[in-house]
Design an enzyme around this catalytic site. Structure first.
Site, PDB file in Angstrom:
ATOM      1  N   SER A 184      -1.315   5.739 -14.738  1.00 44.54           N
ATOM      2  CA  SER A 184      -2.223   5.671 -15.900  1.00 44.54           C
ATOM      3  C   SER A 184      -2.830   4.297 -16.169  1.00 44.54           C
ATOM      4  O   SER A 184      -3.608   4.151 -17.109  1.00 44.54           O
ATOM      5  CB  SER A 184      -1.556   6.178 -17.189  1.00 44.54           C
ATOM      6  OG  SER A 184      -1.444   7.582 -17.157  1.00 44.54           O
ATOM      7  N   TYR A 201      -7.415   5.414 -16.284  1.00 41.78           N
ATOM      8  CA  TYR A 201      -6.929   6.009 -17.530  1.00 41.78           C
ATOM      9  C   TYR A 201      -6.666   4.959 -18.606  1.00 41.78           C
ATOM     10  O   TYR A 201      -6.399   5.304 -19.753  1.00 41.78           O
ATOM     11  CB  TYR A 201      -5.688   6.854 -17.281  1.00 41.78           C
ATOM     12  CG  TYR A 201      -5.996   8.234 -16.705  1.00 41.78           C
ATOM     13  CD1 TYR A 201      -7.240   8.547 -16.161  1.00 41.78           C
ATOM     14  CD2 TYR A 201      -5.040   9.219 -16.711  1.00 41.78           C
ATOM     15  CE1 TYR A 201      -7.504   9.802 -15.648  1.00 41.78           C
ATOM     16  CE2 TYR A 201      -5.293  10.487 -16.201  1.00 41.78           C
ATOM     17  CZ  TYR A 201      -6.529  10.770 -15.671  1.00 41.78           C
ATOM     18  OH  TYR A 201      -6.785  12.022 -15.167  1.00 41.78           O
ATOM     19  N   GLY A 216      -4.895   2.545 -14.246  1.00 46.41           N
ATOM     20  CA  GLY A 216      -6.216   2.347 -13.644  1.00 46.41           C
ATOM     21  C   GLY A 216      -7.304   2.877 -14.553  1.00 46.41           C
ATOM     22  O   GLY A 216      -7.456   2.431 -15.695  1.00 46.41           O
ATOM     23  N   ASP A 235       0.879  -1.161   0.000  1.00 42.58           N
ATOM     24  CA  ASP A 235       0.000   0.000   0.000  1.00 42.58           C
ATOM     25  C   ASP A 235       0.919   1.214   0.000  1.00 42.58           C
ATOM     26  O   ASP A 235       1.620   1.478   0.983  1.00 42.58           O
ATOM     27  CB  ASP A 235      -0.878  -0.039   1.249  1.00 42.58           C
ATOM     28  CG  ASP A 235      -1.753   1.188   1.414  1.00 42.58           C
ATOM     29  OD1 ASP A 235      -1.568   2.195   0.691  1.00 42.58           O
ATOM     30  OD2 ASP A 235      -2.630   1.151   2.296  1.00 42.58           O
ATOM     31  N   ILE A 236       0.956   1.944  -1.079  1.00 46.11           N
ATOM     32  CA  ILE A 236       1.886   3.059  -1.239  1.00 46.11           C
ATOM     33  C   ILE A 236       1.731   4.102  -0.134  1.00 46.11           C
ATOM     34  O   ILE A 236       2.682   4.773   0.226  1.00 46.11           O
ATOM     35  CB  ILE A 236       1.760   3.686  -2.650  1.00 46.11           C
ATOM     36  CG1 ILE A 236       3.009   4.517  -3.002  1.00 46.11           C
ATOM     37  CG2 ILE A 236       0.479   4.500  -2.773  1.00 46.11           C
ATOM     38  CD1 ILE A 236       3.090   4.909  -4.455  1.00 46.11           C
ATOM     39  N   VAL A 285      -5.484   5.015  -6.676  1.00 46.76           N
ATOM     40  CA  VAL A 285      -4.361   5.387  -5.817  1.00 46.76           C
ATOM     41  C   VAL A 285      -4.453   6.853  -5.384  1.00 46.76           C
ATOM     42  O   VAL A 285      -4.100   7.194  -4.250  1.00 46.76           O
ATOM     43  CB  VAL A 285      -3.006   5.072  -6.491  1.00 46.76           C
ATOM     44  CG1 VAL A 285      -2.741   5.981  -7.675  1.00 46.76           C
ATOM     45  CG2 VAL A 285      -1.869   5.149  -5.497  1.00 46.76           C
ATOM     46  N   ASP A 286      -4.941   7.729  -6.242  1.00 49.31           N
ATOM     47  CA  ASP A 286      -5.031   9.139  -5.884  1.00 49.31           C
ATOM     48  C   ASP A 286      -5.997   9.337  -4.717  1.00 49.31           C
ATOM     49  O   ASP A 286      -5.710  10.064  -3.771  1.00 49.31           O
ATOM     50  CB  ASP A 286      -5.457   9.970  -7.093  1.00 49.31           C
ATOM     51  CG  ASP A 286      -5.138  11.449  -6.934  1.00 49.31           C
ATOM     52  OD1 ASP A 286      -4.127  11.780  -6.285  1.00 49.31           O
ATOM     53  OD2 ASP A 286      -5.894  12.272  -7.464  1.00 49.31           O
TER      54      ASP A 286
END
Length: 164
Positions: free
Chosen positions: A114, A118, A116, A7-8, A30-31
């Site tokens: 990009s 995107y 996900g 998990d970042i 993630v964002d």
């Protein structure tokens, strides 16, 4: 360079990268996770910046994260590969490292930018990420780079690409 399943938002590095949108407005994937973990101050800091073009990156403090900074990298939306997507994606990675160097950092964790919502094909995106990092190492010297993978499939792609 290494790839790990993690998990970042939990990593203790100088900067974590989030796959941001041009408005730096938070979002899903993630964002959204980075924004939730960092707290509401992150969105306020992003609003003060006022946005970021595709292929570039901006930096804010990490607020509630272990990471000291968040780098907001805007990767391209996949449109079939004919709209300059590879160059824009590589640019987002290069810009992220430039922001890290501006604050004197030496450790960074990337998601698969990009891939996900995107829609960038993961195998192609991973290759661009690894090749770009290798080029940056040759040009500017090594950094501690972690590719934080959300699942085993992503981890396997990175491990294959990172093989000597």
């Amino acid at each position: 360079m290494r790839a790990i399943r993690a998990d970042i938002t939990t990593l203790d590095v100088d900067a974590v990268v989030t796959a941001a949108n041009e408005a730096l407005a938070g979002g899903g994937g993630v964002d959204g996770a980075v924004h939730r973990a960092a707290g509401p101050e992150l969105l306020a800091a992003c609003q003060a910046i006022g946005g970021c073009p595709t292929g570039e990156a901006r930096i804010t403090p990490g607020f509630g994260l272990k990471a000291r900074h968040v780098i907001h990298a805007v990767g391209p939306i996949w449109r079939g590969g004919t709209e300059g997507e590879p160059g824009l994606l590589a640019g987002a990675y290069r810009a992220s490292l430039a922001r890290l160097r501006e604050v004197g950092g030496s450790s960074i964790a990337f998601p698969a930018i990009s891939t996900g919502t995107y829609g960038y094909p993961p195998q192609q995106a991973v290759r661009i990420a690894v090749v770009t990092m290798r080029e940056e190492f040759l040009a500017h010297g090594p950094l501690d780079v972690t590719f934080a993978c959300f699942d085993d499939a992503s981890l396997a792609l990175y491990q294959k690409e990172l093989e000597p």
